[in-house]
Design an enzyme around this catalytic site. Sequence first.
Site, short mmCIF file in Angstrom:
data_model
loop_
_atom_site.label_atom_id
_atom_site.label_comp_id
_atom_site.label_asym_id
_atom_site.label_seq_id
_atom_site.Cartn_x
_atom_site.Cartn_y
_atom_site.Cartn_z
N ASN A 120 0.82 -1.22 0.00
CA ASN A 120 0.00 0.00 0.00
C ASN A 120 0.86 1.27 0.00
O ASN A 120 0.60 2.21 -0.76
CB ASN A 120 -0.95 0.00 1.19
CG ASN A 120 -1.93 -1.15 1.12
OD1 ASN A 120 -2.02 -1.82 0.10
ND2 ASN A 120 -2.67 -1.38 2.19
N THR A 165 -15.46 38.47 -30.86
CA THR A 165 -16.27 37.97 -29.75
C THR A 165 -17.46 37.31 -30.44
O THR A 165 -17.90 37.78 -31.49
CB THR A 165 -16.75 39.09 -28.80
OG1 THR A 165 -17.53 40.02 -29.56
CG2 THR A 165 -15.59 39.83 -28.16
N HIS A 166 -17.94 36.21 -29.89
CA HIS A 166 -18.98 35.39 -30.54
C HIS A 166 -18.55 34.94 -31.94
O HIS A 166 -19.39 34.67 -32.79
CB HIS A 166 -20.31 36.16 -30.67
CG HIS A 166 -20.73 36.89 -29.42
ND1 HIS A 166 -21.57 36.34 -28.48
CD2 HIS A 166 -20.38 38.11 -28.95
CE1 HIS A 166 -21.74 37.20 -27.49
NE2 HIS A 166 -21.03 38.28 -27.74
N SER A 287 -5.73 14.67 -48.89
CA SER A 287 -6.90 13.81 -48.98
C SER A 287 -6.65 12.78 -50.06
O SER A 287 -6.02 13.07 -51.08
CB SER A 287 -8.12 14.66 -49.35
OG SER A 287 -9.10 13.85 -49.96
N LYS A 293 -6.81 19.32 -51.32
CA LYS A 293 -6.95 19.53 -49.88
C LYS A 293 -5.67 19.41 -49.09
O LYS A 293 -4.78 18.65 -49.41
CB LYS A 293 -7.99 18.55 -49.31
CG LYS A 293 -9.38 18.93 -49.74
CD LYS A 293 -10.42 18.25 -48.92
CE LYS A 293 -10.51 18.87 -47.54
NZ LYS A 293 -11.54 18.20 -46.74
N GLU A 300 -6.66 18.73 -35.33
CA GLU A 300 -7.91 18.02 -35.00
C GLU A 300 -7.67 16.94 -33.95
O GLU A 300 -8.48 16.74 -33.04
CB GLU A 300 -8.50 17.39 -36.27
CG GLU A 300 -8.98 18.43 -37.27
CD GLU A 300 -9.30 17.79 -38.61
OE1 GLU A 300 -10.48 17.60 -38.91
OE2 GLU A 300 -8.36 17.47 -39.37
N LYS A 335 -3.95 4.03 -12.37
CA LYS A 335 -2.75 4.18 -13.20
C LYS A 335 -3.00 4.35 -14.68
O LYS A 335 -2.41 5.22 -15.32
CB LYS A 335 -1.82 2.99 -12.96
CG LYS A 335 -1.18 3.05 -11.59
CD LYS A 335 -0.53 1.75 -11.21
CE LYS A 335 -0.57 1.56 -9.72
NZ LYS A 335 -1.93 1.35 -9.18
N1 ARG Z 1 -1.29 -3.41 -7.56
C1 ARG Z 1 -1.79 -2.73 -6.41
C2 ARG Z 1 -2.28 -1.32 -6.82
O1 ARG Z 1 -1.91 -0.88 -7.84
C3 ARG Z 1 -0.73 -2.61 -5.38
C4 ARG Z 1 -1.24 -2.47 -3.98
C5 ARG Z 1 -1.90 -3.72 -3.55
N2 ARG Z 1 -2.23 -3.68 -2.17
C6 ARG Z 1 -3.03 -4.60 -1.60
N3 ARG Z 1 -3.28 -4.45 -0.36
N4 ARG Z 1 -3.54 -5.56 -2.30
O2 ARG Z 1 -3.05 -0.70 -6.12
#
Ligand code: ARG
Length: 467
Positions: A120, A165-166, A287, A293, A300, A335
């Site tokens: 953790n 503006t607008h 294009s 073009k 974009e 992540k």
């Molecule tokens: N892979 C876990 C995460 O990204 C790591 C932490 C896991 N902790 C646990 N108590 N299972 O959060």
Amino acid sequence: MADGNSETKSSNQMWGGRFASGPDAIMEEINASIGFDKKLYAQDIRGSIAHATMLAHQGIISADDKDKIVHGLNTILSEIESGAFEFSRRLEDIHMNIEARLATLIGPAAGRLHTARSRNDQVALDFRLWVKEELQRTEKALTALIAAFLDRAEEHADTVMPGFTHLQTAQPVTFGHHCMAYVEMFGRDRSRVRHAIEHMDESPIGAAALAGTGFPIDRHMTAKALGFAGPTRNSIDTVSDRDFALEFLSMASITATHLSRLAEEIVIWSTPQFGFIRLSDAFSTGSSIMPQKKNPDAAELVRAKTGRINGSLIALLTVMKGLPLAYSKDMQEDKEQVFDSAESLELAIAAMTGMVRDMTIRSDRMKAAAGSGYSTATDLADWLVREAGLPFRDAHHVTGRAVALAEQNGCDLADLSLADLQSIHADITEKVFDVLTVEASVASRTSFGGTAPNEVRKQIAWWRARN
Ligand code: ARG
């Protein structure tokens, strides 16, 4: 180590003590994060080296074990970087993949590394280190984008264009002034990046599972070794906090929104109808069916990347909103949002920097447009206030009649005759024509932050000293 699917269902070697059998295949699939958190390998190894060094310094593990651990971790680092390391889904995540490999390499000493820590605080550390480095990269990228705008602004401090503006012609401005508006926007983004770095500059390691530890660890030592200003002050908060990721995504969303507005302007400006700019071949495409073009694809795509980045912010806010303290596995979903946004943002800033540097400014087209649409009407009204002593509301009315007359005659305000103008208000003199040109209009706006070329040059100098 083979891929998780081909392995037998034995219980997990890292936490399997109380388990009789391994996870169901679906459990393994939903649980594993190695597919994406392997990105954190360098931070994980750095954190582990700092932790082991501290443990030895505090007499919690022997110097000999520490040396073996550090050597083993460095071996793993080169294995990963050379592509020789085999990641296993059965080992769930980057933390356990590395620890399991360490055990193979150095034997029982590997088991001492996890003393006084938990995954953790480990994941909180690794991810923080990664986000901090990404923020530092973003800061540099924004500095390069600001520099590109400062150069274009300097080059075009006198180039007149219509201000809108607008999206309706409003008053003439200079292209340099318009560029400097983006400098302000990206300057604020960069200061948000700097604040985010400051906020997150505390080390999580040593918070352990959530309650801290009874081992005599020195969290100040690990914080210092890892380049943090100090350790976090509450172990519960430490393992449940993902504000650093949310701040990254908030900053990224606002920056992407700015990039998207710029992208939109580039798309509009490069149409044949506007024709204010010409994009370089390097940042446009043709294009496959219409040979004439030249499409602003890069702009974009920058505009579209904003959708992904804003989506990531909402996704992580939604993940976090219902979580009780402290750690919950939900947080593993933090992540991918950050990694995807980081990649999109880096690419979008780089593409925009290239486009801004490369695009050709069509000053003639800008100037022609600047004078159309009665853009100097406010200058006429201001002149009536200044020179003829009219209250602004009356001047506004008189000017409205002049615009209506010009519209009737199919000409610009500056093309009306003095007699025409005097038929609307007797106090108008020849001198009014001095303010009806776009150049005079722009030069007159000398208020602080206004569009007068000299004022814009002052703002460029202010930014140059800070970029
Ligand atoms: N892979 C876990 C995460 O990204 C790591 C932490 C896991 N902790 C646990 N108590 N299972 O959060």
